[in-house]
Design an enzyme around this catalytic site. Sequence first.
Site, PDB file in Angstrom:
ATOM      1  N   GLU A  87       0.828  -1.210   0.000  1.00 56.54           N
ATOM      2  CA  GLU A  87       0.000   0.000   0.000  1.00 56.54           C
ATOM      3  C   GLU A  87       0.863   1.261   0.000  1.00 56.54           C
ATOM      4  O   GLU A  87       0.532   2.248  -0.663  1.00 56.54           O
ATOM      5  CB  GLU A  87      -0.942  -0.003   1.210  1.00 56.54           C
ATOM      6  CG  GLU A  87      -2.099  -0.976   1.091  1.00 56.54           C
ATOM      7  CD  GLU A  87      -3.022  -0.628  -0.074  1.00 56.54           C
ATOM      8  OE1 GLU A  87      -3.272   0.569  -0.311  1.00 56.54           O
ATOM      9  OE2 GLU A  87      -3.493  -1.559  -0.745  1.00 56.54           O
ATOM     10  N   CYS A  90     -12.283   3.353 -14.552  1.00 58.06           N
ATOM     11  CA  CYS A  90     -12.592   4.760 -14.289  1.00 58.06           C
ATOM     12  C   CYS A  90     -11.293   5.551 -14.167  1.00 58.06           C
ATOM     13  O   CYS A  90     -11.037   6.239 -13.183  1.00 58.06           O
ATOM     14  CB  CYS A  90     -13.435   4.865 -13.022  1.00 58.06           C
ATOM     15  SG  CYS A  90     -14.365   6.418 -12.891  1.00 58.06           S
ATOM     16  N   CYS A 105     -16.258   3.734 -20.023  1.00 57.88           N
ATOM     17  CA  CYS A 105     -17.616   3.681 -19.474  1.00 57.88           C
ATOM     18  C   CYS A 105     -18.426   2.508 -20.023  1.00 57.88           C
ATOM     19  O   CYS A 105     -19.323   1.984 -19.344  1.00 57.88           O
ATOM     20  CB  CYS A 105     -18.345   4.992 -19.763  1.00 57.88           C
ATOM     21  SG  CYS A 105     -17.537   6.429 -19.004  1.00 57.88           S
ATOM     22  N   CYS A 153     -18.165  -0.368 -17.687  1.00 53.55           N
ATOM     23  CA  CYS A 153     -18.351  -0.092 -16.258  1.00 53.55           C
ATOM     24  C   CYS A 153     -19.682  -0.642 -15.753  1.00 53.55           C
ATOM     25  O   CYS A 153     -20.721  -0.443 -16.388  1.00 53.55           O
ATOM     26  CB  CYS A 153     -18.290   1.416 -16.019  1.00 53.55           C
ATOM     27  SG  CYS A 153     -18.539   1.864 -14.282  1.00 53.55           S
ATOM     28  N   CYS A 166     -24.365   6.391 -13.467  1.00 55.02           N
ATOM     29  CA  CYS A 166     -23.308   7.381 -13.255  1.00 55.02           C
ATOM     30  C   CYS A 166     -23.775   8.754 -13.727  1.00 55.02           C
ATOM     31  O   CYS A 166     -24.105   8.942 -14.908  1.00 55.02           O
ATOM     32  CB  CYS A 166     -22.040   6.965 -13.988  1.00 55.02           C
ATOM     33  SG  CYS A 166     -20.681   8.153 -13.838  1.00 55.02           S
TER      34      CYS A 166
END
Length: 363
Positions: free
Chosen positions: A45, A201, A208, A211, A217
């Site tokens: 991370e 995204c 899109c 998605c 959205c």
Amino acid sequence: MREKPEPVLEAAEFQRRLLDWFDRHGRHDLPWQRERTPYRVWVSEIMLQQTQVATVIPYFERFMGRFPTLAELAEASQDEVLHLWTGLGYYARGRNLHKAAQQVMSEHGGELPVASLDALAGLPGIGRSTAGAIIAQSTGQRAVILDGNVKRSLSRLHAVEGWPGRPAVERRLWALAEHYTPEHRVADHTQAMMDLGATLCRRGTPECGRCPFADVCVAHARGEQRRFPESKPKKALPTRTTLMLVLQDDQGRVLLEQRPASGLWGGLWGLPQFDDLVALRAWLDVHAPGAALQPNWPAFSHTFSHFRLDITPQPARIGGLDSVGEARCWYDPGNPGRIGLAAPVKSLLASLAPFALTASEGP
């Protein structure tokens, strides 16, 4: 303006769509997913902050090969940690990782405090979102994240106005992330949220058509995907200049000095820097009398997030020195030591011994 935009989906439906997409298209075999210990997830991370997965993977694997446990990381020298970080950028992350490991050994019995979000977020370099990601992915306990990928996805999904760096906008996004985070399959949900932003995204032109949330959205419905999230208000990037002394002895070694622990390239080794030639000559008169200056090498620029540094390398030669003083060393480009180097310094040293440096040190 409302503190939280109205969610476009009930939490259960959002989770169902996201996890169905993740099961088919998400990333399931990343190195830190094969053994999801708190330590391995934490290192990944930190490396992934502001850095793409493809870039991180080889660094992560080298890092784990050298520091397979938190205790071994804590016992290492900062030089060795930063050596393995060289080229990954944002070196404060490496310094904080090392400092946090030592703090965990001294204050938490050698175990990351994943039972407490506050304790984990209080360690150097971690913070609220990274702490949530570590807890969710290593323990499966419910914890909320809001990294850059999640901010982008939620901003577009709800057409959240304003730059996410503003506290009021960030609070709205945290509220949405909290609403959508499930009680079960939290590790998968966390990875799925990051994958959605990283693979679909994306910045610029999102995909899109693939998605799972395209039909709800708000930004997509308006044709305004590229407007969200709003960018940070731009300021003119200031430019600074510096002279870097490339002082070589008769053996071809280069004089390096260690930067202060904080500030630009903190803790890394670099070339002595000066504001102008007068200051450089004065330093040579004191520390390297008899050094002969040579013609400047071509100047080049190195861009940081908040300024641009114009660098002019100033080569010089000297037969030798009785002592180089504290926090300085002779560095052999043909047989490099395991120390952390500032990126432009590494490039300059590589130009002196390109094959030897690249082969020994790696990217």
